[in-house]
Design a protein around this motif. Structure first.
Motif, PDB file in Angstrom:
ATOM      1  N   UNK A 190       0.849  -1.188   0.000  1.00 45.40           N
ATOM      2  CA  UNK A 190       0.000   0.000   0.000  1.00 45.40           C
ATOM      3  C   UNK A 190       0.885   1.238   0.000  1.00 45.40           C
ATOM      4  N   UNK A 191       0.536   2.215  -0.823  1.00 41.11           N
ATOM      5  CA  UNK A 191       1.400   3.380  -0.956  1.00 41.11           C
ATOM      6  C   UNK A 191       0.592   4.621  -1.320  1.00 41.11           C
ATOM      7  N   UNK A 192       1.195   5.762  -1.106  1.00 34.61           N
ATOM      8  CA  UNK A 192       0.579   7.028  -1.505  1.00 34.61           C
ATOM      9  C   UNK A 192       0.787   7.293  -2.985  1.00 34.61           C
ATOM     10  N   UNK A 193       1.791   6.648  -3.568  1.00 36.67           N
ATOM     11  CA  UNK A 193       2.244   7.017  -4.900  1.00 36.67           C
ATOM     12  C   UNK A 193       1.773   6.031  -5.962  1.00 36.67           C
ATOM     13  N   UNK A 194       1.019   6.536  -6.934  1.00 32.09           N
ATOM     14  CA  UNK A 194       0.525   5.729  -8.047  1.00 32.09           C
ATOM     15  C   UNK A 194       1.565   5.735  -9.164  1.00 32.09           C
ATOM     16  N   UNK A 195       2.701   5.079  -8.910  1.00 29.50           N
ATOM     17  CA  UNK A 195       3.799   5.057  -9.867  1.00 29.50           C
ATOM     18  C   UNK A 195       3.974   3.647 -10.418  1.00 29.50           C
ATOM     19  N   UNK A 196       4.040   3.537 -11.737  1.00 30.68           N
ATOM     20  CA  UNK A 196       4.138   2.218 -12.354  1.00 30.68           C
ATOM     21  C   UNK A 196       5.345   1.428 -11.864  1.00 30.68           C
ATOM     22  N   UNK A 254      -5.501   5.909  -0.230  1.00 36.40           N
ATOM     23  CA  UNK A 254      -6.831   6.513  -0.217  1.00 36.40           C
ATOM     24  C   UNK A 254      -7.900   5.527  -0.699  1.00 36.40           C
ATOM     25  N   UNK A 255      -7.573   4.242  -0.692  1.00 36.31           N
ATOM     26  CA  UNK A 255      -8.484   3.231  -1.232  1.00 36.31           C
ATOM     27  C   UNK A 255      -9.776   3.126  -0.436  1.00 36.31           C
ATOM     28  N   UNK A 256      -9.729   3.407   0.860  1.00 36.46           N
ATOM     29  CA  UNK A 256     -10.917   3.286   1.673  1.00 36.46           C
ATOM     30  C   UNK A 256     -11.000   1.932   2.357  1.00 36.46           C
ATOM     31  N   UNK A 268      -5.360  -2.029  -7.155  1.00 41.32           N
ATOM     32  CA  UNK A 268      -6.173  -0.822  -7.251  1.00 41.32           C
ATOM     33  C   UNK A 268      -6.691  -0.673  -8.679  1.00 41.32           C
ATOM     34  N   UNK A 269      -7.999  -0.505  -8.849  1.00 42.44           N
ATOM     35  CA  UNK A 269      -8.565  -0.431 -10.205  1.00 42.44           C
ATOM     36  C   UNK A 269      -7.902   0.614 -11.089  1.00 42.44           C
ATOM     37  N   UNK A 270      -7.404   1.690 -10.498  1.00 40.92           N
ATOM     38  CA  UNK A 270      -6.814   2.766 -11.298  1.00 40.92           C
ATOM     39  C   UNK A 270      -5.515   2.359 -11.984  1.00 40.92           C
ATOM     40  N   UNK A 271      -4.903   1.263 -11.529  1.00 37.69           N
ATOM     41  CA  UNK A 271      -3.617   0.892 -12.115  1.00 37.69           C
ATOM     42  C   UNK A 271      -3.604  -0.491 -12.761  1.00 37.69           C
ATOM     43  N   UNK A 272      -4.693  -1.250 -12.640  1.00 38.92           N
ATOM     44  CA  UNK A 272      -4.669  -2.656 -13.053  1.00 38.92           C
ATOM     45  C   UNK A 272      -4.232  -2.872 -14.500  1.00 38.92           C
TER      46      UNK A 272
END
Length: 232
Positions: free
Chosen positions: A96-102, A120-122, A141-145
């Protein structure tokens, strides 16, 4: 990509979780959120990767929840030591992380992580990720799948993709493609007009034939072997 396995993987007891994050307020918050979820119990916390590895090896929790950025041994290296390809009896790790980095996602899954979430996943998604990991499944996380899995194809594997121990059937190829696109078992059943139990049988067979430990590895293999292509 999320599909909770049927039944109870822990035999009726709560899913035991170790939480590691170098920020006390974040670590405590994650532990409180998880402890408030039915069927989940936080059994230990750690402020750095070294301590997290030591505690996890001693307690053998069902799931480890690790931040990436930690002093000393970071979450990716901690994951590799507990769940990497060389580990004979790997633990389930969710990063789990704050950063959405590939590059973070890529490195975490290469290290053996069974899930990847943003902070911030909830509470609902966090709980689902823990349950999925405990069941031997994966949640990203759906935003990165999709973006993430396609990145594996773009960069290419470090070695030639392994070949299946037995050829895949036509139906397994269809299920493989659906898994690689992040479909759940229920969605695959609907798309292919087959029963949910049949989907689960095919997924299990794919994991066996590909020597994959979870759905993420199955999906990665599909991209590495170009069974699924960008935009496909």
């Amino acid at each position: 990509m999320t599909e909770l396995a049927p039944g109870d993987p822990t035999g009726g007891r709560p899913i035991r979780v170790v939480v590691a994050d170098d920020q006390e307020i974040v670590r405590t918050g994650l532990a409180m959120i998880l402890d408030a979820q039915p069927g989940i119990e936080v059994v230990a916390q750690a402020a750095d990767g070294q301590r997290a590895v030591e505690v996890a090896r001693r307690l053998r929790p069902d799931v480890c929840l690790f931040d990436i950025r930690m002093p000393g041994i970071d979450g990716i290296e901690a994951t590799r030591r507990l769940a990497g390809p060389a580990v004979a009896d790997p633990l389930a790790v969710v990063v789990i992380t704050t950063f959405d980095l590939d590059e973070y996602v890529y490195a975490a899954l290469r290290a053996g992580a069974r899930g990847f979430l943003l902070k911030d996943a909830g509470s609902v998604l966090l709980s689902q990720a823990v349950h999925a990991a405990a069941s031997g499944d994966a949640l990203i996380a759906p935003s990165v799948t999709t973006r993430l899995l396609r990145a594996f194809a773009d960069t290419g594997p470090t070695a030639p993709p392994r070949q299946p121990v037995e050829p895949l059937t036509d139906r397994e190829e269809q299920v493989l493609a659906a898994v690689a696109r992040g479909r759940t078992n229920s969605e695959i059943a609907g798309e292919l007009h087959i029963s949910l139990s049949t989907v689960k049988t095919h997924v299990a067979s794919l994991m066996t034939k590909l020597a994959a430990r979870n759905r993420v590895e199955v999906a990665i293999w599909a991209y590495e072997t170009h069974r699924v292509r960008r935009g496909g």
